[in-house]
Design an enzyme around this catalytic site. Structure first.
Site, PDB file in Angstrom:
ATOM      1  CB  CYS A  81      -1.143   0.094   1.379  1.00 29.18           C
ATOM      2  SG  CYS A  81      -2.237   1.546   1.245  1.00 29.18           S
ATOM      3  CB  CYS A  87      -2.692   4.771   6.230  1.00 29.53           C
ATOM      4  SG  CYS A  87      -4.581   3.774   6.865  1.00 29.53           S
ATOM      5  CB  CYS A  90      -2.471  -1.862   7.365  1.00 30.74           C
ATOM      6  SG  CYS A  90      -4.072  -2.864   6.774  1.00 30.74           S
ATOM      7  CB  CYS A 169      -8.750   1.016   1.321  1.00 21.47           C
ATOM      8  SG  CYS A 169      -8.353  -0.219   2.190  1.00 21.47           S
ATOM      9  CD  GLN A 274     -17.531 -11.508  12.974  1.00 20.38           C
ATOM     10  OE1 GLN A 274     -16.877 -10.994  12.899  1.00 20.38           O
ATOM     11  NE2 GLN A 274     -17.769 -11.597  13.930  1.00 20.38           N
ATOM     12  CG  PHE A 303     -21.823 -11.217  23.835  1.00 17.42           C
ATOM     13  CD1 PHE A 303     -22.140 -10.229  25.210  1.00 17.42           C
ATOM     14  CD2 PHE A 303     -21.230 -12.349  25.115  1.00 17.42           C
ATOM     15  CE1 PHE A 303     -21.590  -9.913  26.642  1.00 17.42           C
ATOM     16  CE2 PHE A 303     -20.796 -12.548  26.472  1.00 17.42           C
ATOM     17  CZ  PHE A 303     -21.226 -10.865  27.040  1.00 17.42           C
ATOM     18  CG  ASN A 308     -22.961 -14.786  12.390  1.00 19.31           C
ATOM     19  OD1 ASN A 308     -22.993 -14.566  11.356  1.00 19.31           O
ATOM     20  ND2 ASN A 308     -21.564 -14.607  12.623  1.00 19.31           N
ATOM     21  CD  GLU A 324     -25.769  -8.232  21.423  1.00 14.96           C
ATOM     22  OE1 GLU A 324     -25.422  -6.893  21.499  1.00 14.96           O
ATOM     23  OE2 GLU A 324     -25.021  -9.064  20.753  1.00 14.96           O
ATOM     24  CB  CYS A 398     -13.051  -9.691  19.043  1.00 13.69           C
ATOM     25  SG  CYS A 398     -13.842  -8.326  19.463  1.00 13.69           S
TER      26      CYS A 398
END
Length: 441
Positions: A81, A87, A90, A169, A274, A303, A308, A324, A398
């Site tokens: 990139c 930036c 990433c 991007c 996601q 959650f 999903n 949730e 996560c």
């Protein structure tokens, strides 16, 4: 009134250090030793010798920024990139893609040893996706640059509120390749558009959506210029003012489809989904494989979002209760169950940081627990649940720090980590997604 004297912080003395990098942390930074304490070096890789500039010096650790690589790692590669050095999106493009997964797995292993005192983890093959153009959704910042005297459309710089103008991007869906240049031109051309604060992008089976967030009313004439440009790119535009209401009545309902499970998930543009569709589908398939449900289990999915995991697992279990804290997500989960003719999944809106004693969904007959919390983890609810009632716990994380911390609670309740696997949801970034399966001893 008494005045409390506060000593001014001494400015950090500029120092250039020569360091040997011995590991990488869970944020993708190199780890070295300096003055008998840990020094984190952004941009450095394991087994490298580097020079770095000290930017932070705390009592227990210090931080530095890479200046020069003296002895490079064999896994170091050229970032693809043009904006990489400016930036903040990433952090790992300078590390070969397969080695990114290795280092992330090593970082999770170290955190489990530190927080949960667990080692010899049974690592499974990682879930991977294509390394570029994997993001189907993203948030684009818009801000006025006083120095340049212009509005900028792009991403924020590392550890900064400043916005960097982006031309392209390569981790974003190709559908939105021109979004930065088109909107930066439009916003600078029409002063009425200067109140735009960010763009929310979302590609899905119903179309390519852009939510335009603005802080002041925008005249219809200015909106028409945006609509015309968006129409040429086949983007569906909607507007969101300070009321936080996203107007969707004139648009088709966004949805994604899970072909393997023949499930359709509708969602609102304000709901979480996601961002990596390929990894999401592999993650759901892995959850079914790992849990190996026999059809008589009662599953508690905390959650649960728009359902999903819940609706996929409902196809294999006796019943699923999804919980949730976001009301709009619960409404969508309930609707998705109806749309897919699933009658054994029921959803409840409940703040999982609160006491669960009187919660309607709380049922001691449940025997499988699924957790998919935000980065803050699931400690608040794990400390309340009678965990010993469950035979199996599946934790989708996560954030590896809160996963390791929460795994200590689960382990102390009599569970063993039987499988753990990395899900590279965000290639080229420091974000780490992990799935862990716990079985009652």
């Amino acid at each position: 009134m008494a005045q409390i004297f506060k000593a001014k912080k001494k400015p950090l003395k500029q120092q250039t250090l020569t360091l040997n990098i011995t590991a990488m942390d869970h944020q993708g930074r190199g780890v070295a030793k300096h003055n008998n304490k840990v020094c984190f070096v952004s941009g450095a890789l394991m087994n490298e010798k580097v020079t770095a500039s000290l930017i932070e010096d705390k009592a227990k650790y210090s931080s530095a920024k890479l200046v020069k690589v003296i002895n490079p790692s064999g896994a170091r590669t050229q970032p693809f990139c043009q904006h990489y050095n400016h930036c903040g999106g990433c952090q790992l493009q300078h590390l070969e893609i397969n080695q990114q997964v290795v280092e992330k797995q090593n970082a999770v292993t170290q955190l489990f040893q530190k927080f949960a005192k667990l080692s010899d983890l049974n690592w499974q093959a990682p879930l991977l996706s294509k390394p570029t153009h994997y993001r189907r959704s993203a948030r684009i910042a818009v801000m006025y640059d006083k120095a340049a005297k212009k509005m900028r459309v792009g991403y924020r710089a590392p550890s900064s509120k400043n916005v960097i103008s982006i031309e392209q991007c390569d981790v974003l869906s190709e559908t939105f390749t021109n979004v930065f240049s088109i909107f930066e031109t439009l916003i600078n051309q029409y002063k009425a558009l200067h109140s735009i604060s960010h763009l929310q992008l979302c590609q899905n089976e119903a179309g390519n959506f852009i939510v335009i967030r603005h802080t002041k009313a925008i005249p219809d004439e200015a909106k028409s210029y945006v609509q015309e440009a968006a129409h040429a790119q086949q983007w569906l535009i909607t507007w969101q003012d300070n009321s936080d209401v996203i107007e969707q009545t004139h648009l088709p309902t966004p949805y994604y489809f899970l072909e393997k499970f023949n499930l359709k998930f509708e969602f609102g543009l304000g709901n979480f989904i996601q961002v990596n569709d390929e990894v999401n589908q592999a993650m759901l398939a892995q959850s079914v494989n790992w849990l190996n449900l026999q059809g008589n289990e009662q599953v508690l999915d905390l959650f649960c979002g728009i359902g999903n995991f819940s609706l996929v697992l409902a196809q294999h279990a006796k019943s699923v209760i999804g919980v949730e804290g976001v009301a709009s997500a619960v409404a969508m989960a309930t609707q998705n169950a109806q749309t897919n003719s699933i009658t054994n999944a029921h959803f409840h809106c409940f703040d999982l940081t609160q006491k669960i004693e009187t919660a309607q969904w709380f049922n001691k007959a449940l025997d499988v627990l699924v957790l998919d919390p935000s980065r803050t983890g699931a400690m608040a609810v794990l400390e309340q649940l009678p965990l010993k009632q469950f035979k199996t716990i599946l934790y989708v994380s996560c954030d590896p720090v809160t996963l390791a911390r929460d795994s200590a609670i689960i382990s102390q309740a009599g569970f063993k980590v039987t499988k753990i696997g990395l899900m590279n949801m965000f290639p080229h970034t420091g974000h780490i997604e992990t799935m862990a399966l716990f079985q009652r001893r």
